[in-house]
Design an enzyme around this catalytic site. Structure first.
Site, PDB file in Angstrom:
ATOM      1  N   SER A 247      19.403 -30.147 -13.668  1.00 19.11           N
ATOM      2  CA  SER A 247      18.189 -30.801 -13.965  1.00 19.11           C
ATOM      3  C   SER A 247      18.549 -32.386 -13.785  1.00 19.11           C
ATOM      4  CB  SER A 247      18.389 -30.658 -15.687  1.00 19.11           C
ATOM      5  OG  SER A 247      19.580 -31.368 -16.216  1.00 19.11           O
ATOM      6  N   LYS A 248      17.713 -33.127 -14.402  1.00 18.62           N
ATOM      7  CA  LYS A 248      17.512 -34.538 -13.960  1.00 18.62           C
ATOM      8  C   LYS A 248      18.934 -35.159 -14.212  1.00 18.62           C
ATOM      9  CE  LYS A 248      13.455 -36.468 -15.498  1.00 18.62           C
ATOM     10  NZ  LYS A 248      12.589 -37.236 -16.459  1.00 18.62           N
TER      11      LYS A 248
END
Ligand code: GLU
Length: 314
Positions: A247-248
């Site tokens: 994820s980010k």
């Protein structure tokens, strides 16, 4: 793989992103797998925008993700920007269909707030609380805006996932009565996805393994709606160094950043294909189209930080 479904239709696959964030390498890899599976079967590929949650969905993110996917060489035969016989292809325009499905299900109004649910000490199964059925015999606070739940039938649902193998779950015992519509009127993902997969004639769902636990719920809903169940393949996600879904926060570049930064899509595809084990490390650039025929879903394994190669290679 069902090249021809039970009803005699050609393979119909789909990618169903929610426009709530940018596409990163993990989502792009799942899209590539779903696209390759459809193209290898000579099937059709549908792009469906799952903007069912008005609070989180943003049109500019939809435009961006479609541009990112096209840049990667992933195309679709039906979708919000190209039309098709099963539209509209945005969930925000499909409320009537969800209303119709809801009317065919045994439901009840539920006034429980999150706080009330926590206070009941709802049984924790994994991380998900089981709804204890508080409002089954009538909403406790009917004057409030109420959510809608389905009287989820008891019993085990079993299916054979093309990647994960045999899976079974007693949905009612594990998560209780499913939420179909939130108290603010937003449709639940589970209902929308089931109605759309059925209405769009999807024969093969290929999606990330994080959605595996949703599938028994969706199969139950499909059954209750007398709809044909597609075949499912839940594919491993790219994992960060901590073993969690990419994820980010792992700092992996999103596809827009690569595109806007002048990266070549062939390099991104080569890295994704390398992480899938369908090209060797010597392959530095390849198009998505050149990979058609190379993917065997049964050979997929979880992968760690495939994006590092990109950050080094530019
Ligand atoms: N819209 C979901 C997501 O972006 C995917 C739904 C699906 O593939 O069933 O996570």
């Amino acid at each position: 793989m069902s090249e021809v479904s039970a009803v005699g239709e050609l393979y119909r696959g789909r990618f169903a992103p929610s426009p709530t964030g940018r596409i990163h390498l993990g989502n792009a890899r799942t899209a590539l797998i779903a696209w390759l599976d459809a193209r290898q079967a000579g099937g059709r590929f549908v792009m469906r925008i799952e903007d069912v949650d008005p609070l989180r969905s943003r049109p500019e993110l939809e435009a961006r993700l479609l541009a990112d996917l096209r840049w990667l060489g992933i195309d679709w035969d039906e979708g919000p920007d190209v039309g098709g016989p099963f539209g509209p292809y945005r969930q925000s325009a499909r409320s009537e269909l969800y209303e119709g499905a809801l009317a065919r299900l045994a439901t009840y109004r539920c006034s429980c707030t999150r706080r009330e649910l926590r206070a009941t000490g709802a049984v924790l199964e994994g991380e998900e609380p089981r709804y204890p059925g508080t409002c089954r015999e009538g909403a406790r606070a009917p004057a409030r805006a109420t959510a809608i739940r389905w009287r989820t039938p008891a019993g085990t649902v079993a299916f054979a996932d093309r990647v994960m193998g045999p899976i079974s779950q007693d949905v009612a015992a594990t998560v209780g009565d499913l939420l179909l519509r939130r108290s603010d009127g937003a449709w639940a993902y589970q209902l929308a996805v089931v109605v759309d997969d059925a209405a769009m004639g999807i024969t093969d769902v290929v999606r990330g393994a994080d959605l595996l636990s949703s599938t028994p719920r969706q199969l139950l809903l499909l059954r209750a709606l007398d709809a044909q169940a597609p075949s499912y393949a839940h594919v491993p996600l790219i994992l960060g160094e901590d073993g969690q879904k990419l994820s980010k926060r792992h700092g992996a570049p999103d596809i827009s950043a690569l595109r806007e930064g002048g990266a070549a899509p062939e390099r991104v595809i080569a890295a994704l294909a390398g992480s899938l084990g369908i090209v060797g490390p010597e392959v530095q650039a390849i198009t998505a189209a050149e990979l058609v025929g190379a993917l065997d879903l049964r050979r997929l394994r979880p992968t760690k930080v495939a994006w590092e190669r990109l950050s080094r290679g530019g």
